[in-house]
Motif scaffolding. Structure first.
Motif, mmCIF file in Angstrom:
data_model
loop_
_atom_site.group_PDB
_atom_site.id
_atom_site.type_symbol
_atom_site.label_atom_id
_atom_site.label_comp_id
_atom_site.label_asym_id
_atom_site.label_seq_id
_atom_site.Cartn_x
_atom_site.Cartn_y
_atom_site.Cartn_z
ATOM 1 N N GLY A 1 0.894 -1.342 -0.040
ATOM 2 C CA GLY A 1 0.154 0.210 -0.029
ATOM 3 C C GLY A 1 0.929 1.193 -0.068
ATOM 4 N N VAL A 2 2.239 1.332 -0.661
ATOM 5 C CA VAL A 2 2.917 2.432 -0.599
ATOM 6 C C VAL A 2 3.082 2.811 -2.178
ATOM 7 C CG1 VAL A 2 4.161 1.917 1.540
ATOM 8 C CG2 VAL A 2 4.931 0.985 -0.885
ATOM 9 N N LEU A 3 3.529 3.908 -2.376
ATOM 10 C CA LEU A 3 3.754 4.193 -3.766
ATOM 11 C C LEU A 3 4.947 3.615 -4.313
ATOM 12 C CD1 LEU A 3 2.726 8.078 -3.072
ATOM 13 C CD2 LEU A 3 1.469 6.187 -4.256
ATOM 14 N N THR A 4 4.998 3.279 -5.734
ATOM 15 C CA THR A 4 5.990 2.846 -6.561
ATOM 16 C C THR A 4 5.912 3.286 -8.049
ATOM 17 O OG1 THR A 4 4.345 1.031 -7.566
ATOM 18 C CG2 THR A 4 5.525 0.524 -5.263
ATOM 19 N N GLU A 5 6.767 2.880 -8.529
ATOM 20 C CA GLU A 5 7.068 3.503 -9.914
ATOM 21 C C GLU A 5 5.555 3.169 -10.713
ATOM 22 O OE1 GLU A 5 8.397 5.395 -13.129
ATOM 23 O OE2 GLU A 5 9.489 5.204 -11.237
ATOM 24 N N LYS A 6 4.982 2.184 -10.518
ATOM 25 C CA LYS A 6 3.752 1.624 -11.127
ATOM 26 C C LYS A 6 2.659 2.694 -11.083
ATOM 27 C CE LYS A 6 2.243 -2.668 -11.221
ATOM 28 N NZ LYS A 6 1.854 -3.946 -10.769
ATOM 29 N N ASP A 7 2.630 3.347 -9.668
ATOM 30 C CA ASP A 7 1.596 4.375 -9.450
ATOM 31 C C ASP A 7 1.912 5.840 -10.345
ATOM 32 O OD1 ASP A 7 0.384 2.757 -7.475
ATOM 33 O OD2 ASP A 7 2.266 3.155 -6.011
ATOM 34 N N PHE A 8 2.988 6.092 -10.354
ATOM 35 C CA PHE A 8 3.445 7.073 -11.242
ATOM 36 C C PHE A 8 3.325 7.057 -12.633
ATOM 37 C CE2 PHE A 8 5.006 8.420 -7.108
ATOM 38 C CZ PHE A 8 4.892 9.772 -6.961
ATOM 39 N N THR A 9 3.443 5.722 -13.116
ATOM 40 C CA THR A 9 3.242 5.418 -14.686
ATOM 41 C C THR A 9 1.828 5.558 -14.895
ATOM 42 O OG1 THR A 9 5.160 3.958 -14.561
ATOM 43 C CG2 THR A 9 3.357 3.848 -16.377
ATOM 44 N N LEU A 10 0.918 5.258 -13.979
ATOM 45 C CA LEU A 10 -0.422 5.256 -14.284
ATOM 46 C C LEU A 10 -0.754 6.711 -14.325
ATOM 47 C CD1 LEU A 10 -3.619 4.151 -14.529
ATOM 48 C CD2 LEU A 10 -3.333 3.723 -12.000
ATOM 49 N N ALA A 11 -0.432 7.239 -13.180
ATOM 50 C CA ALA A 11 -0.878 8.751 -13.067
ATOM 51 C C ALA A 11 -0.189 9.542 -14.331
ATOM 52 C CB ALA A 11 -0.107 9.674 -11.707
ATOM 53 N N GLU A 12 0.690 9.388 -14.850
ATOM 54 C CA GLU A 12 1.349 10.001 -15.992
ATOM 55 C C GLU A 12 0.361 9.729 -17.274
ATOM 56 O OE1 GLU A 12 5.317 8.477 -16.192
ATOM 57 O OE2 GLU A 12 6.130 10.161 -14.776
ATOM 58 N N ARG A 13 0.063 8.518 -17.332
ATOM 59 C CA ARG A 13 -0.928 8.308 -18.287
ATOM 60 C C ARG A 13 -2.287 8.873 -18.290
ATOM 61 N NH1 ARG A 13 -0.173 3.107 -20.962
ATOM 62 N NH2 ARG A 13 -1.844 3.707 -22.085
ATOM 63 N N VAL A 14 -2.812 8.781 -17.164
ATOM 64 C CA VAL A 14 -3.985 9.399 -16.787
ATOM 65 C C VAL A 14 -3.762 11.121 -17.023
ATOM 66 C CG1 VAL A 14 -5.613 10.079 -15.055
ATOM 67 C CG2 VAL A 14 -4.971 7.866 -15.201
ATOM 68 N N GLN A 15 -2.753 11.599 -16.717
ATOM 69 C CA GLN A 15 -2.610 13.146 -17.004
ATOM 70 C C GLN A 15 -2.410 13.227 -18.463
ATOM 71 O OE1 GLN A 15 -2.493 14.929 -14.391
ATOM 72 N NE2 GLN A 15 -1.477 16.960 -15.101
ATOM 73 N N GLY A 16 -2.113 12.427 -19.312
ATOM 74 C CA GLY A 16 -1.751 12.637 -20.645
ATOM 75 C C GLY A 16 -2.976 12.375 -21.301
ATOM 76 N N ILE A 17 -4.093 11.713 -20.762
ATOM 77 C CA ILE A 17 -5.431 11.497 -21.787
ATOM 78 C C ILE A 17 -6.560 12.597 -21.313
ATOM 79 C CG2 ILE A 17 -4.997 9.362 -22.376
ATOM 80 C CD1 ILE A 17 -7.437 9.422 -20.000
ATOM 81 N N ALA A 18 -6.329 13.207 -19.850
ATOM 82 C CA ALA A 18 -7.485 13.783 -19.314
ATOM 83 C C ALA A 18 -7.853 15.079 -19.996
ATOM 84 C CB ALA A 18 -6.722 14.323 -17.866
ATOM 85 N N PRO A 19 -6.951 15.784 -20.606
ATOM 86 C CA PRO A 19 -7.237 17.166 -21.423
ATOM 87 C C PRO A 19 -8.131 16.881 -22.587
ATOM 88 C CG PRO A 19 -4.654 17.251 -20.792
ATOM 89 C CD PRO A 19 -5.600 15.817 -20.306
ATOM 90 N N GLY A 20 -7.873 15.574 -23.247
ATOM 91 C CA GLY A 20 -8.688 15.230 -24.547
ATOM 92 C C GLY A 20 -9.970 15.121 -23.937
ATOM 93 N N HIS A 21 -10.293 14.816 -22.660
ATOM 94 C CA HIS A 21 -11.795 14.775 -22.239
ATOM 95 C C HIS A 21 -12.444 16.137 -21.642
ATOM 96 C CE1 HIS A 21 -12.414 10.296 -22.591
ATOM 97 N NE2 HIS A 21 -11.046 10.354 -22.238
ATOM 98 N N GLY A 22 -11.332 17.209 -21.818
ATOM 99 C CA GLY A 22 -11.834 18.420 -21.209
ATOM 100 C C GLY A 22 -11.577 18.658 -19.828
ATOM 101 N N ALA A 23 -10.822 17.851 -19.226
ATOM 102 C CA ALA A 23 -10.706 17.798 -17.659
ATOM 103 C C ALA A 23 -9.554 18.879 -17.356
ATOM 104 C CB ALA A 23 -10.215 16.309 -17.223
ATOM 105 N N THR A 24 -9.987 19.459 -16.060
ATOM 106 C CA THR A 24 -9.037 20.393 -15.454
ATOM 107 C C THR A 24 -8.764 20.217 -14.330
ATOM 108 O OG1 THR A 24 -10.998 21.689 -15.052
ATOM 109 C CG2 THR A 24 -9.961 22.347 -17.024
#
Length: 101
Positions: free
Chosen positions: A78-101
Motif C-alpha cells: 500500500g505504498v507508492l511505487t513506479e507503477k503508481d506514477f506510470t499510471l498517473a502520467e498516463r491519466v494526466q496525458g489523456i485527461a485534457p482530451g476529455h476536457g478535464a481540468t
C-alpha cells in the motif's frame, strides 16, 4: 519480482512532474473537473482501459462532473511505487482530451 517502494525523495521528484497531483496517506491523488457527467464517465472508462493495459488499478470516484483518482500499490504494502506514477502520467496525458481540468 516484487515492486519496490519509492523513497520520499523519489516521490517528491516525480510529483513535481504531475501538476495537480498530491500525496496523502501513501496514496497518489488527483481530482479532475469536467464539463458534465457524460464527460466524467467517458474519462472513467478511458482510465479503466489504461488500468487494464498496465494491470494496475486505482480507486476511481465518479461524481456529476468530477473524477477522483487515488492510487497506491497493494502488492508493495500500500505504498507508492513506479507503477503508481506510470499510471498517473498516463491519466494526466489523456485527461485534457476529455476536457478535464
Amino acid at each position: 519480482m516484487p515492486t519496490q517502494p519509492l523513497s520520499q525523495k523519489e516521490i517528491e521528484d516525480r510529483l513535481r512532474e504531475l501538476p495537480g497531483w498530491a500525496v496523502e496517506d501513501d496514496r497518489l491523488l488527483r481530482t479532475y473537473r469536467l464539463a458534465d457527467h457524460f464527460a466524467a464517465t467517458a474519462l472513467v472508462v478511458h482510465v479503466a482501459q489504461i488500468q487494464q493495459e498496465l494491470d494496475h488499478h486505482s480507486d476511481l470516484t465518479l461524481g456529476y462532473d468530477t473524477v477522483a483518482v487515488s492510487v497506491h500499490t497493494h502488492s508493495a504494502g500500500g505504498v507508492l511505487t513506479e507503477k503508481d506514477f506510470t499510471l498517473a502520467e498516463r491519466v494526466q496525458g489523456i485527461a485534457p482530451g476529455h476536457g478535464a481540468t
